[in-house]
Motif scaffolding. Structure first.
Motif, short mmCIF file in Angstrom:
data_model
loop_
_atom_site.label_atom_id
_atom_site.label_comp_id
_atom_site.label_asym_id
_atom_site.label_seq_id
_atom_site.Cartn_x
_atom_site.Cartn_y
_atom_site.Cartn_z
N GLY A 186 -7.56 -4.03 3.91
CA GLY A 186 -6.28 -3.79 3.23
C GLY A 186 -5.25 -3.14 4.15
N LEU A 187 -3.97 -3.41 3.85
CA LEU A 187 -2.89 -2.73 4.55
C LEU A 187 -2.90 -1.26 4.15
N THR A 188 -2.57 -0.40 5.09
CA THR A 188 -2.49 1.02 4.79
C THR A 188 -1.15 1.35 4.18
N ALA A 189 -0.97 2.60 3.77
CA ALA A 189 0.22 3.00 3.04
C ALA A 189 1.49 2.54 3.74
N ALA A 190 2.28 1.77 3.05
CA ALA A 190 3.54 1.27 3.61
C ALA A 190 4.45 0.83 2.48
N LEU A 191 5.73 1.11 2.66
CA LEU A 191 6.75 0.69 1.70
C LEU A 191 7.64 -0.33 2.40
N LEU A 192 7.73 -1.52 1.82
CA LEU A 192 8.55 -2.57 2.40
C LEU A 192 9.86 -2.64 1.62
N GLN A 193 10.96 -2.39 2.32
CA GLN A 193 12.27 -2.37 1.69
C GLN A 193 12.76 -3.80 1.41
N PRO A 194 13.74 -3.97 0.52
CA PRO A 194 14.28 -5.31 0.28
C PRO A 194 14.73 -5.97 1.58
N ASN A 195 14.35 -7.23 1.76
CA ASN A 195 14.68 -8.05 2.93
C ASN A 195 14.03 -7.56 4.22
N GLU A 196 13.12 -6.61 4.13
CA GLU A 196 12.45 -6.12 5.33
C GLU A 196 11.21 -6.97 5.60
N ALA A 197 10.98 -7.22 6.90
CA ALA A 197 9.83 -8.01 7.34
C ALA A 197 8.85 -7.11 8.09
N MET A 198 7.59 -7.51 8.08
CA MET A 198 6.56 -6.76 8.80
C MET A 198 5.57 -7.73 9.42
N ILE A 199 5.14 -7.45 10.63
CA ILE A 199 4.12 -8.23 11.32
C ILE A 199 2.74 -7.74 10.87
#
Length: 871
Positions: A372-385
């Motif tokens: 599982g991914l660890t604690a993270a908040l993805l904001q609107p329109n934000e991308a993550m690798i």
């Protein structure tokens, strides 16, 4: 008067000197000066500007102390690290006040914070001459980490002798949690501040650190509390975080909280036992997903009686919906490197209008899932690798990156990759394949696949293509191919199959809106078939649905299914009554399905294809069939491939074409029925010179086989690349060279998905020779390109000699010499002489001599005409 003023001034200066502050960070690398620490000095060192224990004796107790006279109306803060799990014999005591420099002295008095004990807690103790008394009991398990307990401690003593103990497990000083408060006025003076360590075995040696110590006068709080933030933790609960601990009575009074939009007062208001600044409100009415609410907070006082007025803040509850977080880029084939690191990764993007907590999200492939991914908040329109843990270092420079254990291997040719939410539900799935690149060179590696339109996340191939960024991709950034494709096409019903007499599976070309409960009213079947029930669309692609019927589906009978009112995930609705035919498949037997056409030598950078034909009256399920070849060394059947893993029907007198790249076949040939192109991720190898095509059932029984040779092509072809071999007659043996020839030039050298350009069939009459056609033109234009000859004998055992003469009686071709005959034999003349030259136009005599060992002889002459094509 002047003397009195001077006396007061001197007294104030003296008191100020006694109450001098401590501000020790050990940055000077020395603890013997500024300030001076005394005690077991050999048991301590300065390491990386931190005070660290250096005692290596088992069952040891050692300490350091420094002068400190601040005892009342004082604030203490310090950073402490214990790199072990504490216990009853392994802990640290930080003395806030001490009457004696020797912290272990008998009869010493003061106050200290103990970090650790059998309950692994942070607690406040009073040191009496007769022993210790715990006056604040901290939360158990706080310092139970076996390798890293890093925390900042804050203690306040007010003028009224109220003690407040706080801890910040981040060590930053920005996230203090109140342990508790207590009133104690036993000791009001101090002479020293210090640290005492108790350790047992070598496992605890040199693992105690102290830093950033501040002891200063406490400035009383006269500011009322304020709401720091609101956080909806469920659809009925909101956490109210104040900027300081608040009074329990006012904090838990539900009348002090009122929300709009009909919510009113909460049912309960519960203050957090370990963090007195946090209150959880529970409402009777659920919050609407994504709706903004206002909460009015009033009459809350802090621990010092400061009363707030009325404050209003907004909150909203949002539970992430399917396709809020989507996979937007894939590096499936990282070699050869173009400009990005040589690692596999993918990109996820928040396409919603709300921040989304992606903690616990996982990637899936087949039956396995990543960590599982660890604690993270993805904001609107934000991308993550997202990548494997070993690839984080290579990818993190491009933007927000997380590594997961068991990152799924991304197949170079294609794969089904699934993004799961923390609750295990499907958030998004991508079933990509190599044709999505749309570029042969980029498909060879080093380039990513990018999604074009984030607002059309589930239409598949039409929304993906190769990156155009010079680096080969755009990790954690806006995709280089981003565009608004405005997808408005309704979903299409592409196939259906009866898997049993009362169960049908229906397949659509794109993802269906799975939140809708579809009913029998959305489906209809001819022949008075009554539908009993309709299931839900199946995860993860939501393109297949099961129906059960009251009416039994009859084997071999063809039915028609029609659908209406089915919407795709973008809301485009099918309203035109799309239909497909289906039925209940029969068991396939030998020669029910045959090899009908084969492209084994495609032009460079193109793909093979294999066409099958159902020559039976049965409905055949292709998922029960496999294609293969033979090993060149052992001749054993090898490279077995299932034609399709999901049900697909081949109806009587119909064709199916199997290839790795349907788009390539559509570009290079005229394809009359694109829906009959079936993609296989990896075809068996079919060499350019000669090879074997094997068709098997699911029990390994050979249904048909072809041992082809490039010599079977039309002899006058100058270039055989990109020319398919076509079967001439469905009813003649597969492994007969005269039953195969090159596809006609006029048909583009291939006829995938429809009847062969060289399709011929001779109607025979028992006991005679039949030739068809009487006039032929050997020019490979697909129209009467060769002569077919059928010999029917009345008894077995005959041998034949067949020769062809021109009108002047000259021998031009020995077609067959002393060939033994079946009672029904076929031969072909392609209009070439014995030297493989095309004969001139004109009339020719086909002389046939038949004889057997009994001395019986028969002779025949047949006239045939070779014509020239007129342009």
């Amino acid at each position: 008067m002047r003397k009195l003023l001077l006396s007061c001034l001197m007294t104030w200066m003296c008191i100020g000197g006694i109450r001098a502050q401590i501000n020790e960070s050990f940055d000077d690398g020395d603890f013997t000066n500024n300030p001076q620490w005394i005690g077991n000095t050999s048991d301590w060192v300065i390491l990386n500007n931190e005070l660290r224990s250096n005692n290596t004796t088992a069952n040891a107790v050692f300490y350091l102390s420094t002068a400190n006279a601040l005892a009342t109306q004082t604030e203490w803060t310090f950073l402490i690290k214990l790199n072990f799990a504490t216990s009853g014999t392994n802990y640290a005591d930080v003395y806030l006040t001490s009457a004696n420099s020797n912290l272990t002295a008998t009869g010493n008095t003061g106050y200290f914070v103990r970090i650790g004990n059998t309950d692994d807690e942070v607690s406040l103790y009073r040191q009496d001459a007769a022993g210790t008394v715990k006056i604040i009991d901290g939360v158990n398990g706080t310092v139970a980490s076996s390798s890293n307990n890093t925390l900042r401690i804050r203690v306040v003593r007010t003028v009224s002798n109220t003690w407040m103990l706080y801890r910040d497990m981040t060590g930053t000083g920005n996230s203090y949690i109140a342990e508790a408060t207590v009133t104690d006025a036993t000791y009001s003076t101090s002479a020293f501040f210090g640290i005492l360590v108790r350790q047992s075995t070598s496992s605890f040696f040199q693992k105690h650190f102290l830093d950033e110590i501040v002891v200063k006068p406490y400035i009383p709080d006269v500011t009322p509390p304020a709401v720091q933030s609101l956080n909806a933790i469920s659809n009925t609960q909101v956490e109210v975080l104040f900027n300081e601990p608040v009074n329990t009575t006012s904090a838990q009074n539900t009348a002090n909280y009122t929300a709009n939009n009909g919510l009113g007062n909460p049912v309960t208001a519960v203050q957090n036992a370990s963090n007195k600044a946090l209150v959880t409100l529970s409402f009777a009415q659920p919050f609407a997903n994504g709706t903004e609410y206002s909460l009015q907070v009033k009459n809350i006082d802090d621990l010092f009686g400061n009363l707030m007025g009325t404050e209003e803040k907004k909150f909203s509850f949002y539970k992430a919906q399917m396709y809020d977080i989507v996979i937007t880029e894939l590096m499936a084939d990282q070699t050869p490197v173009v400009g990005l690191p040589e690692v596999e990764w993918l990109e996820i993007t928040n396409r919603s209008k709300f921040p989304i907590d992606i903690t616990g999200y996982r990637l899936g492939k087949g039956n396995t899932q990543s960590g599982g991914l660890t604690a993270a908040l993805l904001q609107p329109n934000e991308a993550m690798i997202v990548c494997g843990t070993s690839a984080v270092a290579a990818m993190s420079s491009f933007g927000k990156t997380q590594g997961v254990t068991s990152f799924p291997s991304l197949g170079n040719e294609g794969d089904l990759i699934i993004l799961y939410a923390a609750d295990g539900s499907v958030m998004h799935a991508v079933n990509y394949n190599i044709t999505w690149y749309g570029n042969e060179q980029k498909a060879n590696g080093g380039w990513t696949l990018e999604m074009k339109d984030y607002d059309s996340p589930c239409i598949g191939e039409g929304n993906w293509t190769a990156s155009t960024d010079a680096r080969g991709g755009t990790p954690a950034a806006k995709n280089s191919v981003a565009a608004n494709i405005g997808e408005k096409q309704p979903p299409l019903l592409v196939k259906a199959i009866a898997v049993s007499a009362n169960e049908i599976e229906a397949y659509f070309n794109e993802t269906i809106k799975s939140t809708v409960a579809y009913t029998a009213a959305n489906f209809s079947i001819d022949n008075n078939v009554i539908i009993n029930a309709v299931g839900a669309f199946e995860a993860p692609l939501y393109r297949k649905i099961k129906l059960t019927t009251q009416t039994a589906i009859q084997e071999g009978k063809i039915y028609t299914m029609t659908v209406n009112g089915i919407a795709d995930c973008n809301g485009n609705m099918n309203a035109g009554g799309a239909s497909v035919k289906f039925g209940l498949a029969s068991v396939v037997l030998q020669n029910d399905v045959i090899v009908n056409e084969l492209l084994f030598n495609p032009v460079p950078f193109s793909y093979d294809y294999l066409e099958l034909y159902n020559r039976s009256s049965k409905i055949i399920d292709l998922s029960k069939l496999y294609i293969a070849n033979r090993s060149s060394s052992t001749n054993a059947i090898s490279s077995i491939r299932q034609i399709t893993s999901e049900g697909q029907l081949l109806f009587p007198n119909d064709f199916i074409v199997i290839t790795e790249n349907p788009e390539d076949i559509k570009q290079r040939f005229h394809v009359k029925s694109p829906e009959k192109l079936l993609q296989l991720s990896s075809m068996p190898s079919y060499p350019d010179d000669k090879g074997n095509v094997i068709l098997l059932d699911n029990a390994g029984v050979i249904i048909d086989s072809l041992s082809y040779d490039q010599k079977w092509h039309f002899s006058l072809l100058s270039n055989r690349e990109g020319v398919s071999l076509e079967r001439i007659d469905y009813d003649k043996p597969t492994n007969n060279a005269i039953n195969w020839t090159s596809a006609a030039q006029s048909s583009g050298f291939g006829t995938p998905t429809y009847e062969n350009s060289q399709r011929k069939q001779i109607t025979t009459t028992s006991g005679q020779i039949t030739i068809s056609p009487k006039v032929f033109s050997p020019d490979n234009d697909g129209y009467d390109d060769f002569m077919l000859m059928n010999i029917q004998t009345t008894e077995p055992g005959f041998v034949a000699n067949i020769s062809i003469y021109d009108a002047a009686g000259r021998l031009v071709k020995v077609l067959e010499k002393n060939v033994s005959l079946a009672q029904n034999a076929n031969f072909r003349w392609d209009g070439l002489d014995d030297k493989l030259r095309k004969v001139p136009a004109g009339n020719y005599i086909v002389k046939t001599e038949l004889f057997n060992l009994s001395g019986k002889t028969e002779r025949y002459k047949n006239l045939v005409t070779v014509a020239l094509r007129v342009n």
